[in-house]
Structure formats: C-alpha cells, structure tokens
Write an enzyme that holds these catalytic residues in place. Sequence first.
Site, PDB file in Angstrom:
ATOM      1  N   ASP A  34       6.598  -2.271  -2.576  1.00  9.36           N
ATOM      2  CA  ASP A  34       7.664  -3.043  -2.742  1.00  9.36           C
ATOM      3  C   ASP A  34       9.056  -2.227  -2.781  1.00  9.36           C
ATOM      4  OD1 ASP A  34       5.825  -5.081  -2.400  1.00  9.36           O
ATOM      5  OD2 ASP A  34       5.616  -5.121  -4.604  1.00  9.36           O
ATOM      6  N   LYS A  68      10.454  -0.082   2.064  1.00 13.25           N
ATOM      7  CA  LYS A  68       9.607   0.836   3.036  1.00 13.25           C
ATOM      8  C   LYS A  68      10.131   0.116   4.420  1.00 13.25           C
ATOM      9  CE  LYS A  68       5.607   1.091   1.479  1.00 13.25           C
ATOM     10  NZ  LYS A  68       5.694   0.468   0.478  1.00 13.25           N
ATOM     11  N   GLY A  83       3.282  -6.374   2.507  1.00  9.02           N
ATOM     12  CA  GLY A  83       4.216  -7.361   2.648  1.00  9.02           C
ATOM     13  C   GLY A  83       5.480  -6.418   3.072  1.00  9.02           C
ATOM     14  N   HIS A  84       5.867  -6.159   4.252  1.00 10.59           N
ATOM     15  CA  HIS A  84       7.119  -5.573   4.623  1.00 10.59           C
ATOM     16  C   HIS A  84       8.242  -6.659   5.242  1.00 10.59           C
ATOM     17  CE1 HIS A  84       4.610  -1.647   5.008  1.00 10.59           C
ATOM     18  NE2 HIS A  84       4.562  -2.110   3.610  1.00 10.59           N
ATOM     19  N   GLN A 101       1.805   0.112   0.579  1.00 11.63           N
ATOM     20  CA  GLN A 101       1.941   0.070  -0.807  1.00 11.63           C
ATOM     21  C   GLN A 101       2.474   1.368  -1.315  1.00 11.63           C
ATOM     22  OE1 GLN A 101      -1.644  -0.577   0.868  1.00 11.63           O
ATOM     23  NE2 GLN A 101      -0.739  -2.669   0.880  1.00 11.63           N
TER      24      GLN A 101
HETATM   25  P1  IMP Z   1      -5.230  -5.051  -3.420  1.00 11.56           P
HETATM   26  O1  IMP Z   1      -4.773  -4.092  -2.641  1.00 11.56           O
HETATM   27  O2  IMP Z   1      -4.998  -6.743  -2.694  1.00 11.56           O
HETATM   28  O3  IMP Z   1      -6.535  -4.981  -3.710  1.00 11.56           O
HETATM   29  O4  IMP Z   1      -4.288  -5.311  -4.852  1.00 11.56           O
HETATM   30  C1  IMP Z   1      -4.517  -4.123  -5.718  1.00 11.56           C
HETATM   31  C2  IMP Z   1      -3.249  -3.870  -6.262  1.00 11.56           C
HETATM   32  O5  IMP Z   1      -2.443  -3.247  -5.231  1.00 11.56           O
HETATM   33  C3  IMP Z   1      -2.631  -5.002  -6.953  1.00 11.56           C
HETATM   34  O6  IMP Z   1      -1.803  -4.736  -8.206  1.00 11.56           O
HETATM   35  C4  IMP Z   1      -1.761  -5.573  -5.847  1.00 11.56           C
HETATM   36  O7  IMP Z   1      -0.660  -6.230  -6.525  1.00 11.56           O
HETATM   37  C5  IMP Z   1      -1.122  -4.237  -5.671  1.00 11.56           C
HETATM   38  N1  IMP Z   1      -0.664  -4.403  -4.025  1.00 11.56           N
HETATM   39  C6  IMP Z   1      -1.340  -4.436  -2.766  1.00 11.56           C
HETATM   40  N2  IMP Z   1      -0.586  -4.499  -1.874  1.00 11.56           N
HETATM   41  C7  IMP Z   1       0.729  -4.354  -2.245  1.00 11.56           C
HETATM   42  C8  IMP Z   1       2.105  -4.245  -1.790  1.00 11.56           C
HETATM   43  O8  IMP Z   1       2.287  -4.128  -0.357  1.00 11.56           O
HETATM   44  N3  IMP Z   1       2.930  -4.297  -2.455  1.00 11.56           N
HETATM   45  C9  IMP Z   1       2.951  -4.374  -3.724  1.00 11.56           C
HETATM   46  N4  IMP Z   1       1.776  -4.130  -4.408  1.00 11.56           N
HETATM   47  C10 IMP Z   1       0.650  -4.414  -3.725  1.00 11.56           C
END
Ligand code: IMP
Length: 423
Positions: free
Chosen positions: A14, A17, A41-42, A224
């Site tokens: 977040d 990017k 989520g971009h 991420q």
């Molecule tokens: P997962 O990727 O859904 O397994 O989540 C694992 C961790 O990564 C959690 O803390 C999510 O909130 C975080 N996370 C996954 N994708 C994103 C993203 O695009 N932005 C911010 N945090 C993310």
Amino acid sequence: MKKSTVVIGAQWGDEGKGKIVDLLARQADAVARFQGGANAGHTVKANGREFVLHLLPSGIVHPKKPCFIGNGVVLDPPSLMEEIAQVRSQGIKVDGRLKISPLANLTMPYHKMLDKAREAQGAGAIGTTGRGIGPSYIDKVGRLGIRVGDLLQFDVFAQKLRENLKEKNFLLKNYYKVSPASYEAIIKEYRKYPALLKPYMADVSLLLNQLMASGKKVLFEGAQGTFLDIDFGTYPFVTSSSTISGGACTGLGIGPGSVGSVLLVAKAYTTRVGNGPFPAEFDPKMADFIRRRAGDEFGRTTGRPRRCGWFDAVMVKRAVQVNGADQLAVTKLDVLDGMKQIKIAVSYGIKGGGYPWTTEELSCCRVKYITLPGWDKPTGGIRSYGQLPANAKKYLQTIEKLTGVKISIVSVGPDREATIFRA
Ligand code: IMP
C-alpha cells in the site's frame, strides 16, 4: 525510465506503487506482474477515472501497452475475468496485449475456503485478505498445484482436482469443521475457463527475453511489500510469495542482469494491514488522525483500516539492502503537511546494531526516533523539488541519508500530475 526497472514496496504494501508504475509505464515498452495474486490492490487514477486492480498489471490502463502475468503469480480465474470485465467497462481494451504464463498456479475455490477457515481459528491468525493466497502457494511448493496450462487438457485438470479434493475436503470437514468443496460445482464453473483463458496464454519468459534482447524496456511490477516477503518479511505475518526484487527473476523467467534498476516505493510514513509487529506504530489517537487526514488509509482489497506509524528508516534501509535498490520514491508527502513535528525511527535499540533475526525480537525492540520540524505550506500543488518547503526538503534529505539511497520521485497527491521527478 532509462532501463528495465523493478518497482517494489519498501514497507508492508500500500505504498502507492500503482501510481508509480502507472507513471513509469508511459516510458516502458511492457509491464509485467511476477508474484502475488488477487490479494493485491493497486489504485491508479488516470484522466479523472479510478481503476482498482488486483491481478492485472497497472500498465493495463495504458492503451496498447503489452502486459504480462508471470509464472510467479497465483491466478484466480473468476477474479481475473471479473477484473477484465471491469476495466473493459471503463473503456480499456485487454485482448491481444495481455499475456499469462501457463506455468502460473491457479487459486482454486478450496484455497479460499482453507484460507478463511484457518483465519477463523483465531489464535495465530495472520489477518490475510482471505483470497486463498497462502494455500495456493502451499500447493505450488508441495507440488500439488493445478496450473493455468492444465486447463487446456480438461481431463488432466479434472483428475488433479479430484486428487486435491480428497485431502482438502478431509481437512475442511474433519479439522476445520466447515462444509467441503464440491467437485461437481467446480467442474461446472471451470468448464468455461479453458476457452476464456487460452487466448491470453503465452510463453511469458520467452516473450520478455525477446523484448529485452531487442532493446525494449520492461517495467516489473511488484505487489505487496518487502516486509510481507516470505523470507525477509515479519514472518509468519507475511504473504506467501517473494515480494522482493529477486522475485521478478523467478516469477517471470528472466535473468538477474535483465533488471537494470530497482526502485523502492515508500510512504512518507508507514502503514500496515493485518496482524504482526509494527515497531514505529502510532498510538490509536494518532493513527486515527493520520487515517482521516490521508482520507484513504483503508485496505483496497478488504476495506480494513490500515495501522499507521512514523517513517521507519531502519526497515527502509533493510529494504534497500535486500532489494539492491538504487532509487527511492516517497509517496503521500502531502499527508504530513501542517504537522508541527515529524518523527523518524532510526534505531531498534538492538545490541550490536544489526537487524532483528526473529519476529519476537522485532516485536519487543525499543525504537529510537529523531524529531524534525514540520512545514505549514501545503505541498499538494507543488511540481518541482526546489519549491518544496525547506523543512520538507530537510525531511527528504534525512531519509536519503538514513537509508543510503537517492529519492528520485516524490508524490504529493493521488493524481498523475501530483508528482515531482528529480533528475
Ligand atoms: P495474504 O497475502 O492474503 O495471505 O495476507 C497476508 C498478509 O499480507 C496480511 O497481513 C495482508 O493484510 C497482507 N497483504 C496481502 N496483500 C496485501 C496488499 O496488497 N497490500 C497490503 N497488505 C497486503
């Protein structure tokens, strides 16, 4: 953008990017996603329109730009098709320029069910997005995964599905005590995907290598952030892919020499969604203040409020190291406008000074801060570095000094125009 560049989040995702990739995509010949899945989520704001992308590379909003989804991504077909329909409805042409690796693993309905069931257990919850990311990568590494290319031989797909469901349904029913996945329902739904996905399938590694051999520049788009990386993140509170720059090589089938520049993107402060240590985290009152000021500090995929904290130079310096970064983009500087004082975390108080080896050590470290004076003048309308308030420049220079990398881009608002490029 003079060379093929990889864009990586310096914090917990977040960082903005999407906007930076969108800006650089103008100068790139192609854009490629190499890891993660529909958890990302971009947000891209372009010409008065807002696009929220999860699986599609942010370059998709640029007409005619070829976009690639590499083998390192875990692909959820219904999410992808929904997203394609969404961008099409916003006037974007996808066909003919989106290429997907048949080697990418599929995120299946039972992955999402397992993700949610695990998280619902409470103790040890990661705070995932619930998009089935962890279970998809578990199956990939466990060599049980079903890949995009398997859809082309539907009997192979069906056989793998049947085998997988034996184990998954045993777990769902007997361990998690929830309803099992239905083989028939999945087969019925997935019959449409071979025809829908085949037009996009291509040898992504070959195409990217050919492009670069002919002198074209590729923008590699990370999802991420560094501290959600499966190895270097705040394990186990991480995502399940290699979010760092090295992931671009394994996630696309390109050599390390293809990556000409590594651009880290960091917010002017820090945010995190989900559970896990956050050394420079604000108290709840201050977090609420920044969230309201920034206006949009809520997860794009889940809508959860983001945890907020001061800029943490210890972690960004670590990110510079593990990514081999040679430039930094600082986003959301305008959110700090009008603050009397601004802090930067400069030490975790660890004996010997190194970076903590365990998450437990990170959770109880004693953060030391420096305090810098804030600035009154709003920065949102500023378009050149020289015009920034003196204290804003001082803040940025301090970040450069502490992290050891030059700031090449400063973002002062969500729109494309609200950007300061430094030569
Ligand atoms: P997962 O990727 O859904 O397994 O989540 C694992 C961790 O990564 C959690 O803390 C999510 O909130 C975080 N996370 C996954 N994708 C994103 C993203 O695009 N932005 C911010 N945090 C993310």
